[in-house]
Design a protein around this motif. Structure first.
Motif, PDB file in Angstrom:
ATOM      1  N   LYS A  19       0.835  -1.213   0.000  1.00 12.37           N
ATOM      2  CA  LYS A  19       0.000   0.000   0.000  1.00 12.37           C
ATOM      3  C   LYS A  19       0.869   1.262   0.000  1.00 12.37           C
ATOM      4  N   LEU A  20       1.949   1.238   0.759  1.00 10.34           N
ATOM      5  CA  LEU A  20       2.846   2.403   0.816  1.00 10.34           C
ATOM      6  C   LEU A  20       3.504   2.685  -0.534  1.00 10.34           C
ATOM      7  N   CYS A  21       3.563   1.650  -1.384  1.00  7.54           N
ATOM      8  CA  CYS A  21       4.217   1.791  -2.691  1.00  7.54           C
ATOM      9  C   CYS A  21       3.230   2.167  -3.789  1.00  7.54           C
ATOM     10  N   ASP A  22       1.961   2.234  -3.479  1.00  7.39           N
ATOM     11  CA  ASP A  22       0.900   2.487  -4.473  1.00  7.39           C
ATOM     12  C   ASP A  22       1.181   3.673  -5.394  1.00  7.39           C
ATOM     13  N   ALA A  23       1.680   4.744  -4.809  1.00  5.68           N
ATOM     14  CA  ALA A  23       1.817   5.997  -5.549  1.00  5.68           C
ATOM     15  C   ALA A  23       2.929   5.959  -6.607  1.00  5.68           C
ATOM     16  N   TYR A  24       3.813   4.966  -6.528  1.00  8.69           N
ATOM     17  CA  TYR A  24       4.953   4.912  -7.449  1.00  8.69           C
ATOM     18  C   TYR A  24       4.604   4.178  -8.739  1.00  8.69           C
ATOM     19  N   ASP A  52      -0.108  -6.608  -8.213  1.00  8.59           N
ATOM     20  CA  ASP A  52      -0.634  -6.461  -9.575  1.00  8.59           C
ATOM     21  C   ASP A  52       0.519  -6.367 -10.579  1.00  8.59           C
ATOM     22  N   ALA A  53       0.145  -6.171 -11.877  1.00 10.67           N
ATOM     23  CA  ALA A  53       1.119  -6.244 -12.970  1.00 10.67           C
ATOM     24  C   ALA A  53       2.137  -5.108 -12.952  1.00 10.67           C
ATOM     25  N   SER A  54       1.907  -4.089 -12.132  1.00 12.47           N
ATOM     26  CA  SER A  54       2.848  -2.964 -12.089  1.00 12.47           C
ATOM     27  C   SER A  54       4.156  -3.318 -11.378  1.00 12.47           C
ATOM     28  N   TRP A  55       4.213  -4.506 -10.793  1.00 13.38           N
ATOM     29  CA  TRP A  55       5.396  -4.911 -10.040  1.00 13.38           C
ATOM     30  C   TRP A  55       6.353  -5.778 -10.853  1.00 13.38           C
ATOM     31  N   VAL A  56       7.653  -5.485 -10.722  1.00 13.68           N
ATOM     32  CA  VAL A  56       8.699  -6.377 -11.223  1.00 13.68           C
ATOM     33  C   VAL A  56       9.214  -7.151 -10.013  1.00 13.68           C
ATOM     34  N   THR A  57       9.326  -8.472 -10.145  1.00 17.06           N
ATOM     35  CA  THR A  57       9.791  -9.275  -9.008  1.00 17.06           C
ATOM     36  C   THR A  57      11.227  -9.744  -9.212  1.00 17.06           C
ATOM     37  N   ILE A  58      12.050  -9.556  -8.171  1.00 17.42           N
ATOM     38  CA  ILE A  58      13.408 -10.102  -8.156  1.00 17.42           C
ATOM     39  C   ILE A  58      13.461 -11.111  -7.013  1.00 17.42           C
ATOM     40  N   GLU A  59      13.935 -12.331  -7.301  1.00 15.66           N
ATOM     41  CA  GLU A  59      14.124 -13.287  -6.213  1.00 15.66           C
ATOM     42  C   GLU A  59      15.585 -13.276  -5.803  1.00 15.66           C
ATOM     43  N   GLU A 109      23.397   4.327   0.708  1.00 16.36           N
ATOM     44  CA  GLU A 109      23.766   5.198  -0.414  1.00 16.36           C
ATOM     45  C   GLU A 109      22.813   5.106  -1.600  1.00 16.36           C
ATOM     46  N   CYS A 110      21.758   4.313  -1.496  1.00 17.01           N
ATOM     47  CA  CYS A 110      20.942   4.045  -2.696  1.00 17.01           C
ATOM     48  C   CYS A 110      20.102   5.255  -3.117  1.00 17.01           C
ATOM     49  N   GLY A 111      19.699   6.091  -2.176  1.00 12.44           N
ATOM     50  CA  GLY A 111      19.067   7.365  -2.528  1.00 12.44           C
ATOM     51  C   GLY A 111      17.664   7.299  -3.104  1.00 12.44           C
ATOM     52  N   LYS A 112      17.034   6.144  -3.074  1.00 12.78           N
ATOM     53  CA  LYS A 112      15.648   6.074  -3.555  1.00 12.78           C
ATOM     54  C   LYS A 112      14.769   5.441  -2.468  1.00 12.78           C
ATOM     55  N   PRO A 113      13.462   5.581  -2.615  1.00 13.70           N
ATOM     56  CA  PRO A 113      12.589   5.025  -1.570  1.00 13.70           C
ATOM     57  C   PRO A 113      12.725   3.505  -1.467  1.00 13.70           C
ATOM     58  N   VAL A 114      12.954   3.043  -0.245  1.00  9.12           N
ATOM     59  CA  VAL A 114      13.047   1.606   0.020  1.00  9.12           C
ATOM     60  C   VAL A 114      12.104   1.287   1.179  1.00  9.12           C
ATOM     61  N   VAL A 115      11.316   0.240   1.003  1.00  8.18           N
ATOM     62  CA  VAL A 115      10.450  -0.238   2.085  1.00  8.18           C
ATOM     63  C   VAL A 115      10.948  -1.624   2.490  1.00  8.18           C
ATOM     64  N   LEU A 116      11.292  -1.767   3.780  1.00 11.14           N
ATOM     65  CA  LEU A 116      11.819  -3.035   4.297  1.00 11.14           C
ATOM     66  C   LEU A 116      10.780  -3.676   5.201  1.00 11.14           C
ATOM     67  N   VAL A 117      10.556  -4.975   5.012  1.00 11.38           N
ATOM     68  CA  VAL A 117       9.663  -5.719   5.900  1.00 11.38           C
ATOM     69  C   VAL A 117      10.505  -6.639   6.780  1.00 11.38           C
ATOM     70  N   THR A 118      10.270  -6.602   8.084  1.00 12.59           N
ATOM     71  CA  THR A 118      10.981  -7.499   8.999  1.00 12.59           C
ATOM     72  C   THR A 118      10.004  -8.024  10.048  1.00 12.59           C
ATOM     73  N   ASN A 119      10.508  -8.832  10.977  1.00  9.32           N
ATOM     74  CA  ASN A 119       9.664  -9.411  12.040  1.00  9.32           C
ATOM     75  C   ASN A 119      10.218  -9.092  13.416  1.00  9.32           C
ATOM     76  N   GLU A 120       9.331  -8.985  14.379  1.00  9.35           N
ATOM     77  CA  GLU A 120       9.738  -9.014  15.780  1.00  9.35           C
ATOM     78  C   GLU A 120       9.621 -10.467  16.230  1.00  9.35           C
ATOM     79  N   THR A 121      10.699 -11.041  16.731  1.00 10.37           N
ATOM     80  CA  THR A 121      10.647 -12.436  17.181  1.00 10.37           C
ATOM     81  C   THR A 121      11.119 -12.592  18.623  1.00 10.37           C
ATOM     82  N   GLY A 122      11.332 -11.491  19.319  1.00 12.14           N
ATOM     83  CA  GLY A 122      11.921 -11.572  20.657  1.00 12.14           C
ATOM     84  C   GLY A 122      10.947 -11.312  21.794  1.00 12.14           C
TER      85      GLY A 122
END
Lengths: 169, 169, 169
Positions: A19-24, A52-59, A109-122
């Motif tokens: 959802k946070l990436c919708d606008a891009y 949706d189709a607007s996404w490019v996926t890298i594994e 140093e990447c200088g562009k918007p990055v959204v990181l997903v992580t977990n709390e496990t502690g």
């Protein structure tokens, strides 16, 4: 602009990240999970169906620093998720510290918007298994580094986003 | 008005839920726990002792949708707790999805104040046990649905209520 | 002034507690951990290295009430951590209730700044082990008492402090 989304299992982290990436326009989704069993394959497929189709996926299960090369032309990069990446590094007995350092340098140093997903496990009782304890320790330390670098940190509870660092949207 | 109270074990969820119902006259307490062992019976008895004579208690471990019939004349309904209900559905190998759907429909249309107590169980290291993982997944998904329907969501930490959705009281 | 800092493993609780004590001159650090194995000794040594020469260290794994005598001349007392203290009481099969009561009485009347570090352990799936369940229950109840007595309660997530009770600093 770096955004870190953290929380428990099935707390709506990925849905909120998307959802946070919708606008891009140019959107890269970096999947760190490997389908080592059927349950994981199902999980990956479900996540794919959410995009949706607007996404490019890298594994990229291991060399996470390389995604900044591959996503050069993109407007936003979503990495889902840090937990699975750390798990892969430890499971494959790679040099975890070096991989993390390499990634953090490129992220800074990447200088562009990055959204990181992580977990709390502690936040539960630690299992007797020492590997589980090590994993929670390592992830906690990595999350600390990522949160310190992030402009915004969001803690998901029952899919409700709670902004704990940075401006509320 | 639907209020969802979530949090860890012994984080004051029930005590806070009871407090939120103080202002009402006709109060129904829906207990979903079954006393399948002595420890659970003690827990149920302790919870009972927390409630004064103004409460009517309904024990309903499975058909949670039916409490909206039984509590028709009441001013407020407290359901304690969603976690144990989901546990009962899974343990008894019932049609979890159908039971949840039935409950959500009745909850949406009930039109009176309802306070729901649930747990966060996805913030620790997952045990090796696949049933435990499935349970945390299912509960996370159910909590997401309930939080989306709720006017107010409260996260309890060391018995301190943190309002994460809706107006603070 | 009592401050309670809670959170998961490696969530930056100790680092934040030390930072809150920066402004004071006479500082006592109360370590409750015992080095019963090598991993624990390493952890203790790492924590020691985080503290500068302005700190006096008291090691007190059991009789936590006594630290208020020993730290009489000090300006601030940091107790790290409540979780390990409770673990010691249970492991040594001491009268947990009495020890806690004794400590709470002294804490309430001590009249100087105290910073307490504890853990949230109830937000994961409970292990099958009944001792683990009992521990999470006991700690949850103790955290509730401490939070109620505290002027400020801070929940750490990825080393981001979230003030859930009292004024933000």
């Amino acid at each position: 602009m770096i955004t870190l989304i953290t929380g428990g299992v099935k707390s709506g982290k990925t849905a909120h990240a998307l959802k946070l990436c919708d606008a891009y326009t140019g959107k890269t989704y970096v999947a760190t999970a490997e389908a080592f069993d059927e349950a994981m394959q199902t999980k990956i497929d479900l996540h794919k169906a959410e995009r949706d189709a607007s996404w490019v996926t890298i594994e990229e299960p291991v060399s996470l620093h390389s995604v900044f090369d591959n996503a050069q032309e993109q407007d936003v990069i979503l990495i889902d998720c840090i937990t699975m990446w750390l798990n892969n590094l430890i499971y494959k007995q790679l040099n975890t510290e070096k991989h993390i350092e390499h990634f953090l340098v490129r992220l800074a140093e990447c200088g562009k918007p990055v959204v990181l997903v992580t977990n709390e496990t502690g936040l539960g009782v630690m299992p007797a298994n020492p590997d589980a304890c090590r994993f929670a320790d390592e992830l906690g330390k990595l999350n600390t580094k990522l949160a310190a670098m992030s402009d915004e940190v969001i803690f998901m509870i029952s899919s409700i986003p709670l902004t704990i660092k940075g401006a509320k949207k």
